[in-house]
Design a protein around this motif. Structure first.
Motif, mmCIF file in Angstrom:
data_model
loop_
_atom_site.group_PDB
_atom_site.id
_atom_site.type_symbol
_atom_site.label_atom_id
_atom_site.label_comp_id
_atom_site.label_asym_id
_atom_site.label_seq_id
_atom_site.Cartn_x
_atom_site.Cartn_y
_atom_site.Cartn_z
ATOM 1 N N SER A 130 -1.678 -0.655 12.199
ATOM 2 C CA SER A 130 -2.029 -1.616 11.153
ATOM 3 C C SER A 130 -3.091 -1.066 10.206
ATOM 4 O O SER A 130 -3.370 -1.673 9.185
ATOM 5 C CB SER A 130 -2.503 -2.921 11.769
ATOM 6 O OG SER A 130 -3.633 -2.666 12.569
ATOM 7 N N ASN B 213 -3.865 1.966 7.865
ATOM 8 C CA ASN B 213 -3.622 3.229 7.165
ATOM 9 C C ASN B 213 -4.872 3.545 6.362
ATOM 10 O O ASN B 213 -5.467 2.650 5.769
ATOM 11 C CB ASN B 213 -2.427 3.094 6.231
ATOM 12 C CG ASN B 213 -1.148 2.817 7.002
ATOM 13 O OD1 ASN B 213 -0.935 3.384 8.064
ATOM 14 N ND2 ASN B 213 -0.310 1.946 6.471
ATOM 15 N N LYS C 293 -3.163 2.313 1.362
ATOM 16 C CA LYS C 293 -2.475 3.498 0.863
ATOM 17 C C LYS C 293 -2.825 3.831 -0.573
ATOM 18 O O LYS C 293 -2.123 4.598 -1.212
ATOM 19 C CB LYS C 293 -0.960 3.298 0.986
ATOM 20 C CG LYS C 293 -0.487 3.217 2.426
ATOM 21 C CD LYS C 293 1.000 3.061 2.472
ATOM 22 C CE LYS C 293 1.515 3.352 3.856
ATOM 23 N NZ LYS C 293 2.974 3.252 3.899
ATOM 24 N N LEU D 286 1.128 10.220 6.547
ATOM 25 C CA LEU D 286 2.250 9.489 5.953
ATOM 26 C C LEU D 286 2.554 9.936 4.528
ATOM 27 O O LEU D 286 3.702 9.887 4.093
ATOM 28 C CB LEU D 286 1.953 7.986 5.945
ATOM 29 C CG LEU D 286 1.638 7.335 7.293
ATOM 30 C CD1 LEU D 286 1.230 5.891 7.093
ATOM 31 C CD2 LEU D 286 2.837 7.418 8.214
HETATM 32 C C1 LIG Z 1 0.893 1.688 7.269
HETATM 33 O O1 LIG Z 1 1.929 2.562 6.928
HETATM 34 C C2 LIG Z 1 3.107 2.336 7.657
HETATM 35 C C3 LIG Z 1 4.080 3.428 7.368
HETATM 36 O O2 LIG Z 1 4.339 3.557 6.002
HETATM 37 C C4 LIG Z 1 3.656 0.968 7.298
HETATM 38 O O3 LIG Z 1 4.835 0.716 8.051
HETATM 39 C C5 LIG Z 1 2.621 -0.061 7.632
HETATM 40 O O4 LIG Z 1 3.066 -1.325 7.224
HETATM 41 C C6 LIG Z 1 1.310 0.264 6.948
HETATM 42 N N1 LIG Z 1 0.314 -0.667 7.423
HETATM 43 C C7 LIG Z 1 -0.334 -1.478 6.618
HETATM 44 C C8 LIG Z 1 -1.299 -2.417 7.250
HETATM 45 O O5 LIG Z 1 -0.149 -1.439 5.408
#
Ligand SMILES: *[C@@H]1O[C@H](CO)[C@@H](O)[C@H](O)[C@H]1NC(C)=O
Ligand SMILES: *[C@@H]1O[C@H](CO)[C@@H](O)[C@H](O)[C@H]1NC(C)=O
Ligand SMILES: *[C@@H]1O[C@H](CO)[C@@H](O)[C@H](O)[C@H]1NC(C)=O
Ligand SMILES: *[C@@H]1O[C@H](CO)[C@@H](O)[C@H](O)[C@H]1NC(C)=O
Ligand SMILES: *[C@@H]1O[C@H](CO)[C@@H](O)[C@H](O)[C@H]1NC(C)=O
Ligand SMILES: *[C@@H]1O[C@H](CO)[C@@H](O)[C@H](O)[C@H]1NC(C)=O
Ligand SMILES: *[C@@H]1O[C@H](CO)[C@@H](O)[C@H](O)[C@H]1NC(C)=O
Ligand SMILES: *[C@@H]1O[C@H](CO)[C@@H](O)[C@H](O)[C@H]1NC(C)=O
Length: 666
Positions: free
Chosen positions: A198, A200, A222, A265
């Motif tokens: 959860s 990133n 991200k 990622l």
């Molecule tokens: C983190 O990255 C993963 C892979 O792209 C994704 O599936 C996941 O939803 C992301 N987590 C959040 C909290 O955004």
């Protein structure tokens, strides 16, 4: 006259080469850097990377250490992934600048997380031996603290391994050592590195070679945000610690107790080359380049006109398409020779009409290398294949990794298929002794899955890709099987681009295909069509269900000479499932078996207009359309084929159910 032609020929083949060269020189002169952007890491991307230790790519992400297995399996692991293009970091005291921005995700298993992940600039592309645990894949006990390590790292440390480590959640800056010169806890930013899927984290590492400053920033999620850097390192002259050329990438490790997944990622890297000393401002280069390009285009158009007027331009390697991004890559002959042990017979995987296929090992990745026979047609086949399958991507097609054309050698490099081809399983069980296969007879489930896969691939080729592609040589030996026994259609040696509007092509008739799989009209017209592909698919379905060859010659079929007649007869006696491969010993799904055989027969209808389309076949296999009925007598082959409107039979081209006006049980 002859000489003139020769001169013209020289111009035409070399003008494109020349234009490209000039363009490249100017692009190089004008641009002051390069970059790569990986918003994810799809299959095939490993060609851009050097992967060592236990690192690998899966789930569209770099797994710098293993992400699978039980906790025992992922203890004490280490790995490294770097880009295969090293960067020139400095030259004559001038330093380059770069921006490495990446999204990382670290998930613990039960128990404490560890040990950590690092962004590295390193002389060595390979991970040092025994750099597991506390060493994060950066150094090992031998190289720690020595200039032999020749590495600079930004570590994301998830375990306090030394007294010097701030805590179990910090970012550190290391030179040739596991001890950090600078470090800061991420607690201050409210982030936990090893918080699982959860969380990133985006890290941005920016180095300015002019001011000799490195800024390290982290952001939740991200996206790059606006927060100030968590570490700003002034007076950092990287040329003191690193050689001119360095690899950039990631390393990571797990420990004897503390374990975690270490994933990258996304990764965006921009690099400003040492372009700061140019005498003229950049716009001068641009103006010069543009004006030269414009005049070259004039020459190019003129040359193109002459080339166009000349018929039958000889093929040269410049006719091969230039692929952008992930696509077939050009290989060097010497690398492919090395990979296949100089085309050693021991590495032979198979032989076909278009050449021999060898197993090769390219830096640890197994590949299949097809050595195309150097006939006048060879080059044409190569081009057909590279253009055709280079642009195709489907889970049921064998992927073309690259190609090579040097001297008289034409080579195509494909993914290696662990279970080779379907015919190995159907006919040559003895050859596969020694494989780790519990049951060398393909189970019914596998067979049904294979035929569905082939149908999907063909439907894609016929109906879904940009230009219609005919396969032209569907047969058991061209159906490859991957590690999970999924069907992967291969060998596009005979496939050629075929525009939907094109009415005729060659005047000369060249019958291409394999006896037993060829539709009757092919012998008269010599022209492959979607219907001739459907016919071959039908034969394949029968072959797969019965385990027999298309021209069967065993006691069961004394009266019949071909598989179609034999199954047709059994179907008219209402005992079609008697045809099912006896090797299955009766363990198969009755409904599916009947479906596969009857569908096979429908596809083998002598009248091409009566054969179902691949789209319809797929719908039937997926249970979305009803199974076509076939007449009890096999209809005679009549040419020219009567169009469907003049017959009483049902038409299912286009997959329309409404055309079944009367469905009855014969
Ligand atoms: C983190 O990255 C993963 C892979 O792209 C994704 O599936 C996941 O939803 C992301 N987590 C959040 C909290 O955004
Ligand atoms: C570094 O690269 C990232 C991703 O391309 C970008 O969002 C960011 O603005 C760049 N940072 C700087 C300081 O140029
Ligand atoms: C550490 O790595 C170096 C360089 O890769 C290697 O030569 C050395 O053998 C390694 N040391 C140990 C203890 O494995
Ligand atoms: C690392 O270990 C492997 C296997 O133990 C060995 O073959 C290799 O030479 C070692 N590499 C270095 C650099 O010492
Ligand atoms: C690693 O090297 C540094 C010197 O850079 C030294 O201070 C430290 O004790 C070493 N760590 C270990 C575990 O040997
Ligand atoms: C950061 O938080 C972790 C977990 O709560 C704690 O163990 C660690 O000591 C903290 N670090 C600092 C520098 O306070
Ligand atoms: C850790 O993950 C949980 C969800 O699993 C989330 O609610 C929490 O905010 C995360 N903590 C940090 C510091 O990112
Ligand atoms: C580094 O960060 C500082 C403070 O935010 C800023 O003034 C400086 O311009 C940054 N340098 C680079 C190279 O990004």
């Amino acid at each position: 006259m002859k000489i003139q032609q020769a001169v013209l020929a020289f111009h035409c083949s070399s003008s494109s080469k020349f234009l490209l060269l000039v363009l490249l020189i100017f692009v190089a002169a004008v641009s002051q850097g390069w970059c790569f952007n990986y918003p994810n890491f799809p299959r095939g991307i490993e060609r851009d990377l050097i992967i060592t230790g236990e690192a690998y790519i899966v789930h569209d992400a770099l797994q710098v250490t293993m992400d699978i297995g039980n906790t025992e399996q992922i203890k004490n692991r280490y790995g490294r992934i770097v880009h295969n293009n090293p960067i020139r970091l400095w030259k004559k005291g001038r330093l380059a600048s770069f921006n490495s921005t990446f999204v990382l995700n670290v998930s613990p298993y039960s128990g404490p997380p560890g040990e950590g992940l690092a962004f590295i600039l390193s002389q060595d592309s390979k991970v040092p031996n025994n750099s597991m645990g506390q060493w994060l894949g950066i150094v090992n006990a031998t190289t720690n603290g020595t200039s032999q390590a020749s590495i600079v790292a930004v570590e994301f440390d998830t375990k306090k391994s030394f007294a010097e480590d701030l805590d179990n959640n910090h970012v550190g800056f290391n030179i040739n050592s596991i001890n950090s010169k600078h470090q800061t806890s991420l607690n201050n930013s409210g982030l936990v590195i090893s918080n699982g899927t959860s969380t990133n984290i985006t890290a941005m590492i920016v180095y300015d070679g002019d001011t000799k400053t490195m800024n390290i920033s982290v952001f939740r999620g991200k996206k790059v945000g606006t927060k100030a850097p968590i570490l700003s390192i002034p007076n950092l002259d990287l040329s003191q610690y690193l050689p001119e050329m360095v690899y950039v990438g990631f390393s990571a490790s797990t420990g004897p107790v503390a374990i975690e997944r270490n994933c990258i990622l996304e990764w965006y890297f921009t690099f400003d080359e040492l372009g700061k000393e140019s005498k003229f401002p950049r716009w001068v280069y641009i103006v010069v380049a543009v004006s030269i390009l414009v005049s070259l285009c004039g020459i190019g158009v003129a040359a193109g006109y002459f080339c166009y007027k000349r018929k039958q331009r000889p093929l040269s390697s410049y006719d091969l398409p230039i692929f952008t991004g992930v696509g077939p890559k050009k290989f060097k002959l010497k690398d492919l020779k090395a990979a296949t042990g100089n085309f050693n017979r021991k590495n032979e995987l198979g032989r076909g009409g278009f050449g021999i296929v060898y197993k090769g090992n390219l830096e640890g990745q197994f590949v299949a290398v097809k050595r195309v026979k150097d006939t006048p047609k060879g080059m044409q086949n190569l081009i057909a294949e590279v253009t055709t399958i280079g642009s195709l991507h489907h889970k049921n097609l064998v992927e073309l990794i690259g190609w090579c054309y040097e001297g008289s050698e034409l080579l195509l490099v494909y993914e290696y298929m662990q279970h080779r081809s379907l015919d190995t399983f159907l006919y040559c069980n003895d050859e596969i002794i020694g494989w780790k296969i519990e049951d060398k007879t393909l189970s019914w489930t596998k067979r049904y899955n294979i035929i569905c896969g082939v149908a999907q691939a063909l439907d894609y080729l016929h109906n879904e890709c940009l230009k219609r592609v005919l396969h032209r040589d569907i047969k058991a030996s061209n159906i490859m099987l991957d590690a999970e026994f999924n069907a992967r259609l291969g060998d596009f040696g005979l496939a050629r681009m075929f525009k939907l509007s094109e009415k005729t092509h060659h005047s000369t008739k060249e019958i291409a295909g394999t006896p037993g799989y060829m539709a009757p009209e092919l012998f008269l017209t010599g022209k492959a069509t979607t219907e001739t592909d459907v016919f071959a698919f039908g034969v394949l379905a029968l072959v797969l269900a019965t385990g027999k060859k298309p021209g069967i010659q065993d006691e069961l079929s004394e009266s019949s000479t071909c598989i179609i007649d034999w199954v047709w007869e059994l179907n008219s006696l209402d005992s079609v499932t008697d045809a099912i491969d006896p090797k299955l010993k009766g363990s198969y799904d009755e409904r599916q078996a009947k479906q596969m055989l009857v569908l096979g027969l429908a596809c083998c209808h002598p009248n091409p207009n009566m054969r179902p389309s691949m789209g319809y076949v797929l719908q039937v296999l997926l249970g979305e359309a009803i199974l076509p009925t076939v007449s009890s007598e096999k209809p005679a082959f009549v040419w020219p084929a009567p169009s469907p409107s003049f017959t009483n039979e049902h038409s299912y081209s286009g997959g329309m159910l409404s055309t079944f006006s009367s469905i009855n049980g014969r």
